[in-house]
Design an enzyme around this catalytic site. Structure first.
Site, PDB file in Angstrom:
ATOM      1  N   GLU A   1       0.832  -1.200   0.000  1.00 42.73           N
ATOM      2  CA  GLU A   1       0.000   0.000   0.000  1.00 42.73           C
ATOM      3  C   GLU A   1       0.871   1.257   0.000  1.00 42.73           C
ATOM      4  OE1 GLU A   1      -2.194  -0.695   3.549  1.00 42.73           O
ATOM      5  OE2 GLU A   1      -3.009  -2.591   2.817  1.00 42.73           O
TER       6      GLU A   1
ATOM      7  N   ILE B   1      -1.155  -6.758   9.965  1.00 39.23           N
ATOM      8  CA  ILE B   1      -0.717  -7.990   9.316  1.00 39.23           C
ATOM      9  C   ILE B   1      -1.707  -9.136   9.501  1.00 39.23           C
ATOM     10  CG2 ILE B   1       0.593  -9.128  11.171  1.00 39.23           C
ATOM     11  CD1 ILE B   1       2.900  -9.460   9.112  1.00 39.23           C
TER      12      ILE B   1
ATOM     13  N   HIS C   1      -1.249   0.261  15.495  1.00 36.61           N
ATOM     14  CA  HIS C   1      -0.036   0.710  14.821  1.00 36.61           C
ATOM     15  C   HIS C   1       1.241   0.395  15.611  1.00 36.61           C
ATOM     16  CE1 HIS C   1      -3.050   2.970  12.637  1.00 36.61           C
ATOM     17  NE2 HIS C   1      -2.133   3.375  11.764  1.00 36.61           N
TER      18      HIS C   1
ATOM     19  N   GLN D   1       1.956  -2.089   6.012  1.00 40.43           N
ATOM     20  CA  GLN D   1       2.286  -0.740   6.489  1.00 40.43           C
ATOM     21  C   GLN D   1       2.644  -0.692   7.964  1.00 40.43           C
ATOM     22  OE1 GLN D   1      -0.675   2.221   5.531  1.00 40.43           O
ATOM     23  NE2 GLN D   1       0.324   2.703   3.599  1.00 40.43           N
ATOM     24  N   PHE D   2       1.915  -1.430   8.789  1.00 37.53           N
ATOM     25  CA  PHE D   2       2.206  -1.545  10.217  1.00 37.53           C
ATOM     26  C   PHE D   2       1.947  -2.988  10.622  1.00 37.53           C
ATOM     27  CE2 PHE D   2       1.217   2.894   9.678  1.00 37.53           C
ATOM     28  CZ  PHE D   2       2.089   3.557  10.537  1.00 37.53           C
TER      29      PHE D   2
ATOM     30  N   GLU E   1      -4.493  -6.762   2.924  1.00 36.30           N
ATOM     31  CA  GLU E   1      -3.278  -7.488   3.296  1.00 36.30           C
ATOM     32  C   GLU E   1      -3.319  -8.946   2.870  1.00 36.30           C
ATOM     33  OE1 GLU E   1      -3.287  -3.743   5.307  1.00 36.30           O
ATOM     34  OE2 GLU E   1      -4.832  -5.301   5.257  1.00 36.30           O
TER      35      GLU E   1
ATOM     36  N   LEU F   1      -5.888  -1.837  -0.519  1.00 34.27           N
ATOM     37  CA  LEU F   1      -5.777  -1.991   0.930  1.00 34.27           C
ATOM     38  C   LEU F   1      -6.344  -3.355   1.312  1.00 34.27           C
ATOM     39  CD1 LEU F   1      -6.991   1.551   2.068  1.00 34.27           C
ATOM     40  CD2 LEU F   1      -4.690   0.799   1.503  1.00 34.27           C
TER      41      LEU F   1
END
Length: 331
Positions: A35, A93, A135, A88-89, A66, A64
């Site tokens: 992303e 995941i 995050h 991204q974080f 995963e 977007l």
């Protein structure tokens, strides 16, 4: 004497970008996907410049999703490419967890070696940057528990580039966790040329004789700070940066413990079921007769990662690490 290879002073996140660039330049089968990794260069700018140099077919902006990102990467890897998907974080995941553990980790076994899965799932992980919910996760133990996965956590720019290179060249799937708290905390000289840091080998960051402290990622820096502080009290701390948490470098772990007889483990993940327990069990099994005190676990708490007001309290910092060291040495 041979001339030293040129190097640059890089932050950890710049070392990620440099490692990706070097491997993409060397091997056209390496692709980056995720992303906002393309034109935007990633949320932390870890892929900045790669889209302009290598184009949209090798630096792929994804939806977007995963599960879709990892699932697509598994298929690409099975047919000979070397995808490097970014999550991204780490807290994002989990929708991709099924693809990682049910497919990426099992592909070699399921196909009886006909297929391998040479992919690297990169994810910024850990707390300390005042981020919103989801995050700041440190869920590395979930992946360590899955046979078929390698889990790597660098703590310096030099190791970051070398370990990322080794991960991309590995024939099997690697979870590459980047401690975002120290993405830009300091710089280090990093060779411009390609090089590998071996996966599965810990690094002794500080030698000592009184206690062994095992850690990784962003916790390495406060652990070293704590070691220097208690040295003023006459406590000589050995700090072992694991670098790879699966497979663990049991030889270095045990060798250090047989020298000191005392140990502590520092990680920011929750205590229960964390890697501190696995390291403690390893010491019990391999070096019980050398043990002079209970192993201290200096960790996060068994709660969801808190928001801003309690974030500094949750993370192990130098003062809490020092207390744990004193408890073990004073037992």
């Amino acid at each position: 004497m041979a001339a030293e290879s040129p190097s640059e002073s890089l932050t950890l996140v710049q070392a990620v970008q440099d490692g990706l660039h070097t491997e993409m330049e060397r091997d056209e089968d390496v692709v980056v996907m995720g992303e906002d990794v393309g034109r935007n260069g990633g949320v932390f700018r870890a892929t900045e410049g790669l889209y302009d140099e290598f184009g949209e077919n090798r630096v792929i902006d994804t939806p977007l999703a995963e599960s879709g990102i990892v699932g697509t990467a598994v298929g690409m890897a099975a047919y000979g490419m070397r995808p490097v998907p970014e999550i991204q974080f780490m807290g994002f995941i989990y929708p991709g967890f099924d693809q990682i553990v049910s497919h990426a980790a099992r592909l070699r076994t399921r196909s009886r070696g006909r297929f391998t899965c040479p992919l690297v799932v990169r994810a910024p992980y850990g707390g300390g940057i005042r981020a919103p919910e989801h995050h700041s996760e440190s869920s590395e133990a979930m992946f360590v528990h899955q046979p078929g996965l390698t889990v790597v956590v660098p703590s310096t720019p030099y190791d970051t580039k070398g370990l990322l290179t080794s991960a991309i060249r590995s024939p099997d799937p690697v979870i590459f966790l980047e401690p975002k708290l120290i993405y830009r905390a300091f710089r280090e000289e990093v060779p411009e040329e390609s090089y590998e840091v071996p996966i599965g080998e810990a690094a002794v960051r500080r030698e000592g004789s009184d206690i062994s402290v095992y850690t990784w990622g962003a916790m390495t820096r406060p652990t070293l700070e704590a070691a220097e502080n208690v040295a003023e009290e006459g406590i000589d701390v050995e700090v072992v940066d694991l670098r790879t948490v699966s497979p663990l470098d049991e030889e270095t772990i045990v060798d250090s413990f047989t020298k000191t007889g005392r140990a502590a483990v520092v990680h920011e993940a929750p205590k229960t079921g964390g890697l501190g327990a696995e390291i403690t069990a390893t010491l019990q099994e391999e070096a019980l007769l050398y043990q002079e005190a209970p192993v201290e676990r200096i960790t996060g708490f068994d709660t969801p990662f808190p928001l801003y007001a309690l974030e500094d309290y949750y993370l192990p910092e130098a003062a809490r690490i020092e207390d744990g060291i004193r408890n073990a040495v004073g037992f």
